[in-house]
Design a protein around this motif. Sequence first.
Motif, short mmCIF file in Angstrom:
data_model
loop_
_atom_site.label_atom_id
_atom_site.label_comp_id
_atom_site.label_asym_id
_atom_site.label_seq_id
_atom_site.Cartn_x
_atom_site.Cartn_y
_atom_site.Cartn_z
N UNK A 140 0.83 -1.19 0.00
CA UNK A 140 0.00 0.00 0.00
C UNK A 140 0.86 1.25 0.00
N UNK A 141 0.27 2.42 0.32
CA UNK A 141 1.01 3.68 0.24
C UNK A 141 2.29 3.70 1.07
N UNK A 142 2.29 3.06 2.23
CA UNK A 142 3.49 3.10 3.06
C UNK A 142 4.64 2.33 2.40
N UNK A 143 4.33 1.19 1.79
CA UNK A 143 5.36 0.44 1.09
C UNK A 143 5.82 1.15 -0.17
N UNK A 144 4.86 1.75 -0.90
CA UNK A 144 5.20 2.42 -2.14
C UNK A 144 5.92 3.74 -1.89
N UNK A 145 5.87 4.26 -0.66
CA UNK A 145 6.63 5.46 -0.33
C UNK A 145 8.13 5.18 -0.38
N UNK A 146 8.48 3.89 -0.40
CA UNK A 146 9.88 3.47 -0.52
C UNK A 146 10.71 4.03 0.63
N UNK A 147 11.84 4.68 0.34
CA UNK A 147 12.79 5.07 1.39
C UNK A 147 12.73 6.57 1.64
N UNK A 148 12.51 6.99 2.88
CA UNK A 148 12.52 8.43 3.18
C UNK A 148 13.94 8.97 3.20
N UNK A 149 14.09 10.26 2.91
CA UNK A 149 15.41 10.88 2.94
C UNK A 149 15.95 11.00 4.35
N UNK A 150 15.05 11.16 5.33
CA UNK A 150 15.46 11.28 6.73
C UNK A 150 14.45 10.57 7.61
N UNK A 151 14.95 9.80 8.58
CA UNK A 151 14.08 9.06 9.48
C UNK A 151 14.84 8.80 10.78
N UNK A 152 14.11 8.56 11.85
CA UNK A 152 14.76 8.21 13.10
C UNK A 152 15.31 6.78 13.00
N UNK A 153 16.46 6.57 13.64
CA UNK A 153 17.05 5.24 13.74
C UNK A 153 17.72 5.14 15.09
#
Length: 458
Positions: A140-153
């Motif tokens: 769905x949309x979350x999977x198709x958003x692929x990889x964000x440029x910035x995210x918490x890790x």
Amino acid sequence: MVLSPALFAPLLNNPPGLRHLIVAYSGGLDSHVLLHLLATDRAARPEPTLAARYVDHGLHPASALWGEHCARICRALAVPLRVLKADARPLAGESPEAAARRVRYAALAAELEPDTGLLTAHHRDDQAETLLLQLLRGAGPHGLAAMPAAARLGQGWLLRPLLEVGRTELLAYARARHLHWIEDASNRDSAFDRNYLRHHILPLLAERWPAAHRNLARSARWCAETADWLNAEAATDLSGVVAGRADALRLPPLCELSDIRQRNVVRFWLRRLGLPVPDHRQLRRLLHDTLTAGRDRRPCVRWPGGEARRYRDSLYAMPPLPPHDARQTFSWRGCGDGWPPLELPGVGRLRMRAASGQGLRAAIGCDGPLIVRFRNGGERFQPVGRRHSQELKKLLQEAGIPPWERDRLPLLYHGASLLAVVGLGIAADLVARPGETGWQPVLEPPLEYRGPSTGSDR
């Protein structure tokens, strides 16, 4: 596009306050270019500091040699490198690729502080491949958003500064500067789905539609906006259904939401917990089995990497519970100067935290080690607030502690005396007095329960 450190400036300034950068360096083309770009820019940018990490999964016979190559390159660039060893054996139902990715991010996340950013060399072609893979998996949309440029890790940040750069541009940069990188032969193996797309499908698409990579990456950005909107809706719903602990939802208010909102908030909740999201069929079963079960039933729904259980009027989610031997015992020695953490396999890490007027009296354990056991039946305990001792089983039921957790709660003994039940309370006659320093036992979940999220809430 001309590759230069100026490309990184917007990303490195947002989030603000980054003082340290770590490059996830594999020795391959992409990460070498990223490292080289950052290393050659340090004269004009003394902060944040720059370091590199190489993760050795031990899956390839040459992985140690690759680590030596990375060390030589980092020495030449004057970039500190540390090699991280990782056990990439897959869990039940997990693919080798997913296992390697999981342990790689776990190892890298453990290196991060709140003011540290981990930079990976994912680029525009990777983004296009990820979108197609997710589309073929029915995401769905979350999977198709692929990889964000910035995210918490972990405690820090995961940054992908090259998502607007294509592979051909990286290759041109590397050749112009005579860089030397590792060519992993497995990257040509079309038995892997990503490689099949990269070498067989995407070249055909680009032959017909030359802007295919760019357009697919742009579609991922549109999906990311949709995913962010869904997250905002889910966050609002989550505030109304979350229980007294992060891994539990209250079922009565969850039942009041529409089916679509139920699925959206549960997916959001699982991502927040760092758990894999079940597929559409599994999610429907999870909601049906837990929402329709009687209050006295305890259904459990499992999927690769996670499981959900109902207890009373709450829904709990967790990684699959590992085997547990309730007969094992541990010796724990400490005193007024402190207590070292105690690892309890399959249960977690036991710590003592200093607290004023709380926990065990500071002198407890100074004349011999404490013994850590688990419930085997028949124990009696008198916690603070009780006038008499009672069966531990009854106390745990009254406290609403879920059944699967009861046998895993550490019991602290000194001789034959039960001093504390972690997560329940301290023995009434051994609790620290007001103003007196005490030791509060705290159980941290196993590392796999604390697994880092490798992306945003997308």
